[in-house]
Design an enzyme around this catalytic site. Structure first.
Site, short mmCIF file in Angstrom:
data_model
loop_
_atom_site.label_atom_id
_atom_site.label_comp_id
_atom_site.label_asym_id
_atom_site.label_seq_id
_atom_site.Cartn_x
_atom_site.Cartn_y
_atom_site.Cartn_z
N ASP A 30 42.60 -93.95 -3.74
CA ASP A 30 42.89 -93.75 -2.05
C ASP A 30 41.82 -93.37 -0.97
OD1 ASP A 30 45.46 -94.88 -3.06
OD2 ASP A 30 45.98 -92.73 -2.72
N TYR A 84 53.20 -92.28 -0.62
CA TYR A 84 52.38 -90.75 -1.35
C TYR A 84 52.08 -90.06 0.00
CZ TYR A 84 53.67 -90.24 -6.06
OH TYR A 84 54.44 -90.36 -7.27
#
Lengths: 723, 723
Positions: free
Chosen positions: A366, A454
């Protein structure tokens, strides 16, 4: 039929693209308008009713003046004028004169440590330089610019396998290409989803061998947002579009899930007005607040934060989210002593555990693929951060090189959690009447990155006793998989499932999270060593003692990187110290800090599995490397589709000397996540932490300087409703 | 010379004994006097400026009426009148008519689970019974009394190896005997310590073979309290007196440390007025408080606590400190569902790692040897517990069977720590403008046991999402060893040291702490099963997927106790579920809770080392046993000097069936402690925790019922100094 839908769809696309473009290029990049609340500057900093002559105002001479901001510290991020200047320099730079490249990252090229540490307020600044990752015509340029003379001083074209961080434009392109594809449109239609209800996301493709090499690839997967903002719970399962975002073409469509219904929207809406499944809809608890009758005791001057015995530099970063630099703590004699030169979240690896065609590639990196700063939306007062929090904005560059403001991206607040910093009572049998206790007040710097479903909450917490706690909280929603099943009794072979059923037609796929922290410790100076202090069972000699066994410490100082690759073991425990062999305490102990792991998880994937090769920083929990400016990102500088040739594991394999050197400590915090029904429709925050803790750094514990709280220290009227 | 000192010393003894006796037997056991603040009843409960018609007043009908208190719930502790009645019954009981025994523990003999669960407010109570451990003439009586008819219904004389918990009288006896011993007096004199400056403690002797069997033994070790309340930092090293407390005689004196100086008092005083080594003596931070403008949202009725969606019974216990019973959480339909029938700290093992004659026996079992409730001193408002905390007193029995009040022993408070319960933002590329966040507010029940130098803080924290977090904090001071050395460079062979030098002449001896929790989980009823959900790496088949590996869950339900003895493994991870096979969720999953370990440590001692045999509950981190009323104390009912024949390990070795039975989950939380200079002169709290977390217990997450905090929920004037 097809034609009609094609036409209808083009309208949808236009709207969608307009949203992206609008978000990305607001007309007045730095003005505020109602329609772009998150991407414009509000520069509110502190929202509560502070008096105008507060410490914050004093510390923020340039409030609301982004266009004239100047740096106050050599590590301060590039300002709006500096970013504009970089863009001008790049525009005039030969390779980019005809076509301006996509700017993937544009940030301060930090001066050398020795320059930064040597700088004092009032000194001239070390040269301000910018580091730019730019993409043009299939090439990644690593450009350095000296803002003084206004020159490109270095331009290296990457020959490695990876591509830079994806920009919002890249993602918008992937969606645009997908939405224009007839086969995709047909499949959406066949599944009974209205185009108006479509929300698509752009998972990274990872790297899985030669098939997708040599081109920038993004996968597209879609959801229905009908009747819910929580589209993540309504996957259109099995439909994956692979897009070449430079050629702007669909490479492949996998469409395997037509028999799988889109899960219902029932009970998925999480917004407050409509969410409560509880009949009375009453709040569960009365309001509660951390109050500070005399105001907070920290100050922020530009990016320099002072609190209690701590001072550190804090800045937003497009990739790491936030960076703590030059963390120093005051000793008894008033000296500020160096603890850590630079600390930040370096990479975040999230492998999903499903070999299915629509799932195998989900092995997100990420930080390097999306950026923890670029996905850090504004924090919400009173809910994300308590009252009296100070909010700091991020100043970043868009893909077109223009500055934009990520407002309220970091908050800083003092924390009193009802915890006890230290206490002791004496039982009466001792003859003493001792009742001592000190409440624990700490300082927290917080950021939350929303990387798709998330939300990662990063807390750096500083304690007056010298401890730093780094905590990662996981919140948001699951990434779920559609299934034909509504009840586990309908499933003949649950062994085929890659996660539990968490709602009707919804599987919560098992996955992991690993966050690697770069911790450039400088304990009382740059040259440090690393020691593993092993606790070893010793057996007593016959007749030596009624005891048969006891534990003893064995201290081993690491000579090279090989000695410092560590897997934690419950039954072979150690402490891990970074210490300064040249600075001794009053008693002759070297001054140091130890890293104290908390609950964590290890990666169990095959070492030669492509995602594990790329995230090889998860092969160990602890590593130590010599400081090297080019080794900041544990998964490599260019992560998208990289083959993993530039990771912490490859650097460490060089086995360099690390004794009495400028060293960097790396720690990977891990989570396994086997979902359950409580993860539906949202996931309450799950968190874990580790600590950096002084070891013989202080001659005695600084908590001795903490005062008890007395009744008259506190507000006395806030209980009464009239207050 | 000797005679003079002997005489002088006798005076000191008299004072010392008077202090103990006075502390133990205040003239008006339940009245308050200035001189016995900690042992008298203040029954303040809530110290802040609550309005008089608050929920607390309503919930405490018997406030300030200990003499007329009556139980409100079948699990309520024995009241003052009940304890007095037990004493009367015992006085009239044949074996005790001529000589009243020492009462080591006297507490409620809880009714059977089925009786308690069947009881509703207004129903008649199940018979009130008392369980008494009494010691007389070398015999331990395990007595049960039925308070209804007023009869001793059972009196079993223990034939096992252990002795009951030590009373303050036992400890006072050990000191008295020591102080009367000439050899001891000579040694004190020879070391240059004034008798007036002497403070002695009574470590338990442990069990190390036949030499000390058959008699109740206490060791005595001493410190100088000259110029400091922190006498623990001034050990008189190597002097250990072993006392037979029943025969009141010294058995042995070990006196090996005369060459070791008593460490200096410099910088050891921790009291606020004199402590600060910081030049300005200013508080490090401004005052801070958790404020609740509408008051707290929990209520306490007797021992029943209601908060948000939770209800549970909470009571002080002389041995466990506090016991949580009948923890139930409300489901969406309003039903209160059982989670845990009974949870408490069962034993606390603290082995020191030094085979030296003065140290080998230090392998404390603090719950069974001293009692976590009997050592739990009053909590301090604003420092041990925040404002708005509710304080609960303990009602216990003295060694003479008379009731006494352990005031403010437990506090209950709502906690807002600035944490985020759940959040989600959407990045603009999705086209959504989502900014949702919910602050986390929890409820904490806290107690702190001061077992000698260490203060153990126990927190049971309840979350609205169903999670229970059990946290143990370690604070207080180190148990240190004197050494001739002042600097590590004076030490030729540091390998002989059993811990680091933490101050001049002070070694911090390496040691461990293990706390075993008894967790009688009753998920939706008593009959539950235990499953280990293992995460196992699977390799993909050739051609199946570009991925080579992924993780898969394998669920194994334990049939017998053998299947449920678990050592945690980072590289072979599992979840651990207690579930109800008969109650299925909407989706067909059995309802359950999982235990989530956090940071912990394992015991590494030899399995046949006497301390490890006695603390064999540390052989594994997790155990599951069938519910058995006689198996509550992980180290055995009678722990002092026990040989370890009655521990969790011996029960579990029977390998009983545990599937779909009333089962008890055991978890041991561990800490290794290698001291450092920061542990001098006091230790800031170090804590670790584990969680009990719902798994398919709720159909969706109850956090959906939590409301965001809005500005107008909060007090708005407390910032201004005029407020």
């Amino acid at each position: 039929m097809e034609k009609t839908n094609g036409v209808k769809f083009i309208i949808v696309i236009s709207v969608a693209v307009f949203i992206f473009v609008y978000s990305r290029y607001p007309p007045e990049k730095l003005g505020c308008s109602v329609s772009t609340p998150s991407w414009c500057s509000t520069k509110t900093h502190r929202k509560s009713n502070l008096r105008s002559n507060s410490i914050f105002d004093a510390g923020m001479p340039n409030s609301n003046h982004y266009f004239t901001d100047t740096p106050l510290h050599p590590l301060d991020p590039l300002t709006v004028p500096e970013i504009n200047r970089v863009r001008s320099i790049l525009s005039a730079y030969e390779p980019f004169t005809s076509s301006f490249p996509s700017i993937n990252t544009l940030s301060l090229d930090e001066p050398e440590k020795i320059q930064v540490n040597g700088w004092k307020t009032g000194d001239p600044f070390p040269p301000r330089r910018a580091s730019v990752v730019a993409f043009l015509n299939g090439q990644t340029h690593l450009v350095t610019i000296d803002l003084g003379p206004g020159l490109v001083t270095s331009d290296v074209i990457s020959t490695g396998s990876g591509y830079p961080i994806l920009t919002n434009d890249d993602m918008a392109t992937a969606l645009e290409v997908t939405y224009s594809n007839l086969e995709f449109n047909k499949s959406i239609l066949a599944r009974g989803v209205e185009f108006d209800d479509l929300t698509c996301i752009t998972p990274s493709s990872g790297w899985f061998g030669p098939e997708e090499e040599g081109k920038r690839i993004v996968k597209v997967q879609c959801f229905s947002n009908q009747d819910t903002p929580n589209f993540y719970m309504r996957p259109i399962e099995g439909l994956t579009v692979t897009v070449d975002i430079d050629k702007k073409e669909v490479i492949r469509i996998i469409d395997t899930g037509r028999g799988i219904p889109v899960p219902k929207a029932t009970h998925t809406d999480y917004t407050y007005t409509t969410n409560s499944p509880f009949s009375d809809k009453a709040p569960m608890t009365n309001p509660m607040s951390m109050e500070q009758p005399k105001g907070p005791s920290f100050s922020v001057n530009g990016h320099t934060v002072k609190w209690a015995n701590w001072v550190f530099h804090l800045k937003p970063d497009i990739r790491a989210g936030m960076i703590i630099s030059q963390a120093m703590i005051r000793a008894e004699d008033g000296e500020y002593r160096s603890v850590m030169y630079k600390g930040f979240a370096s990479e975040l690896f999230v492998p999903y555990m499903d070999p299915d065609q629509a799932w195998y590639f989900k092995s997100f990196m990420d930080a390097g693929e999306f950026g923890l700063g670029s996905t850090a939306m504004p924090l919400l007062e009173l809910n994300d951060c308590p009252r009296y929090a100070y909010f700091m904005d991020g100043v970043f560059a868009s893909a077109d090189g223009r500055p934009f403001i990520q407002s309220n991206m970091i908050c800083i607040f003092e924390r009193y959690a009802g915890d006890i910093g230290w206490r002791h009572s004496e039982i009466p049998v001792m003859g003493f009447n001792i009742r001592e206790s000190r409440p624990k007040v700490t300082l927290v710097a917080r950021m939350a990155a929303s990387v798709g479903n998330y939300d990662y909450i990063f807390d750096w917490e500083f304690q007056t006793d010298g401890l730093i706690r780094i905590k990662v909280g996981l919140s948001g929603m699951l990434m779920v998989k559609g299934t034909p099943y509504e009840n586990i009794h309908d499933i003949s072979n649950t062994n085929t499932m890659t996660g539990p059923l968490v709602s009707e037609n919804v599987i919560g796929v098992v996955h992991d999270h690993f966050i690697s922290f770069h911790l450039d410790m400088d304990i009382d100076g740059a040259n440090n060593s690393f020691a593993q202090v092993n606790l070893v069972k010793e057996q007593t000699l016959s007749g030596q003692s009624p005891r048969k066994s006891y534990l003893k410490t064995k201290r081993n100082v690491a000579k090279t990187e090989d000695d410092a690759r560590i897997k934690l073991k419950l039954y072979d425990p150690s402490e891990f110290h970074v210490f300064n062999p040249s600075r001794l305490s009053r008693l002759g102990n070297p001054t140091g800090y130890k890293i104290v792991p908390g609950g964590t998880a290890a990666s169990l994937l095959d070492l030669d599995d492509p995602p594990q090769i790329r995230a090889a920083f998860t092969n160990n929990q602890i590593w130590v490397t010599p400081h090297n400016k080019s080794e900041e990102w544990a998964g490599g500088l260019l992560v998208s589709q990289s083959k993993g040739e530039d990771t912490l594991a490859t650097w460490s394999a060089r086995n360099r000397e690390i004794e009495n050197k400028d060293i960097v400590l790396w720690y990977t915090l891990g989570f396994h996540h086997i979902p359950c029904q409580e993860d539906f429709p949202v996931m309450p925050t799950v968190s874990s932490s580790f600590e950096l803790k002084p070891v013989n750094f202080f001659d005695r514990n600084p908590i001795m300087g903490v005062k008890p709280t007395f009744q008259n220290d506190l507000p006395v009227c806030s209980v009464a409703s009239s207050c």
